[in-house]
Design an enzyme around this catalytic site. Structure first.
Site, PDB file in Angstrom:
ATOM      1  NE  ARG A   1       6.235  -5.281  -3.214  1.00 50.97           N
ATOM      2  CZ  ARG A   1       5.011  -5.347  -2.685  1.00 50.97           C
ATOM      3  NH1 ARG A   1       4.124  -6.182  -3.185  1.00 50.97           N
ATOM      4  NH2 ARG A   1       4.690  -4.603  -1.670  1.00 50.97           N
TER       5      ARG A   1
ATOM      6  CE  LYS B   1       4.008  -2.508  -4.513  1.00 55.72           C
ATOM      7  NZ  LYS B   1       3.344  -2.165  -3.229  1.00 55.72           N
TER       8      LYS B   1
ATOM      9  CD  GLU C   1       2.900  -7.037  -6.221  1.00 54.91           C
ATOM     10  OE1 GLU C   1       1.918  -6.514  -5.673  1.00 54.91           O
ATOM     11  OE2 GLU C   1       3.885  -7.416  -5.598  1.00 54.91           O
TER      12      GLU C   1
ATOM     13  CB  ALA D   1      -1.001   0.008   1.164  1.00 52.88           C
TER      14      ALA D   1
END
Ligand SMILES: Nc1ncnc2c1ncn2[C@@H]1O[C@H](COP(=O)(O)OP(=O)(O)O)[C@@H](O)[C@H]1O
Ligand SMILES: Nc1ccn([C@H]2C[C@H](O)[C@@H](COP(=O)(O)O)O2)c(=O)n1
Length: 228
Positions: free
Chosen positions: A101, A30, A48, A27
């Protein structure tokens, strides 16, 4: 299809495009950052695959992991590793790719956190580490720039509560503090694991308007830094 490139498996027939990974705590903002850059035609954005982690053939490994990490941590993280590898190897049409990520933070942050906090048995950690080492030794996973959205765990906790994802209601502040510490050790102090790429730090505790302004200001820097 995969072929061999410099002794490693690599995606076939694709021109090599710069890869930017957006890293940060749960949170931290991103997805919001990726949404901003998705409006630029020369950047392909890859979020993601959380939907997959919440539903694999009718099962929800993300919820199971939060309910009982000792039992289900390896199940979730094995699937995260597979789905992140799939994204790293997917084809890109735009000149730049920006992803949320990476397979590296999955291992260096989340697997590490489960193991270090005593929530993952040593044998599960060993098996995941063997998989990770095999993948990174045998598959070409280029990353050209890491953009680290640096937040305080308290701000992430507030945003997490506001987002209100069902599985995450059990996450306490201490969990975000551990993830924060692991990110800081990896990307700021650089004392834990190897860096796959240079790091650009963007302070990300600010309100949305200021963050969007910062993204705009950093756009050229990010694209230039990712071009190797
Ligand atoms: N700068 C910001 N200020 C306040 N709220 C934000 C900010 N950036 C994102 N949010 C909100 O915080 C929550 C988490 O943001 P999100 O982009 O989903 O984070 P992540 O993808 O890192 O988990 C969402 O509800 C989002 O609308
Ligand atoms: N390797 C990973 C990656 C993510 N998660 C969890 C953390 C969050 O609950 C969710 C998605 O993360 P976000 O993008 O919102 O920061 O998945 C995990 O447990 N392991």
């Amino acid at each position: 299809m995969l072929s061999s490139f410099q002794g490693k498996l690599a995606r076939n027939g694709d021109e090599r495009k710069p890869v930017i990974c957006i890293e940060g705590n749960i949170a931290s903002g991103k997805t919001t950052c990726l949404e901003f850059f998705s409006k630029t035609s020369d950047i392909e954005v890859l979020t993601e695959p959380v939907a997959k982690w919440r539903n694999v053939r009718g099962h929800n490994p993300l919820a199971l992991m939060y309910q009982d990490p000792q039992r289900w941590g390896i199940t979730l993280q094995t699937y995260v590793q597979l789905t992140m590898l799939d994204i790293h190897l997917s084809a890109t049409s735009a000149p730049f790719r920006m992803m949320e990520r990476s397979i590296f933070s999955a291992k260096y942050i989340f697997v590490e956190n489960l193991f270090k906090s005593g929530k993952m048995p040593e044998v599960d950690y060993a098996v995941l580490s063997e998989w990770f080492d095999w993948i990174t030794s045998n598959v070409s996973i280029p990353v050209d720039l890491i953009v680290y959205l640096q937040t305080s765990p308290q701000v992430c906790h507030e945003r997490l509560k506001q987002r209100c994802r069902e599985e995450e209601k059990v996450i306490p502040l201490e969990y975000l503090e551990s993830i924060h510490q692991l990110y800081e050790d990896w990307l700021i102090k650089r004392t834990s694991f190897p860096l796959p790429a240079p790091v650009l730090v963007i302070p990300a505790d600010h309100d949305l308007q200021k963050m969007l302004h910062q993204y705009e200001e950093n756009r050229d820097k990010i694209l230039a830094a990712s071009q190797v």
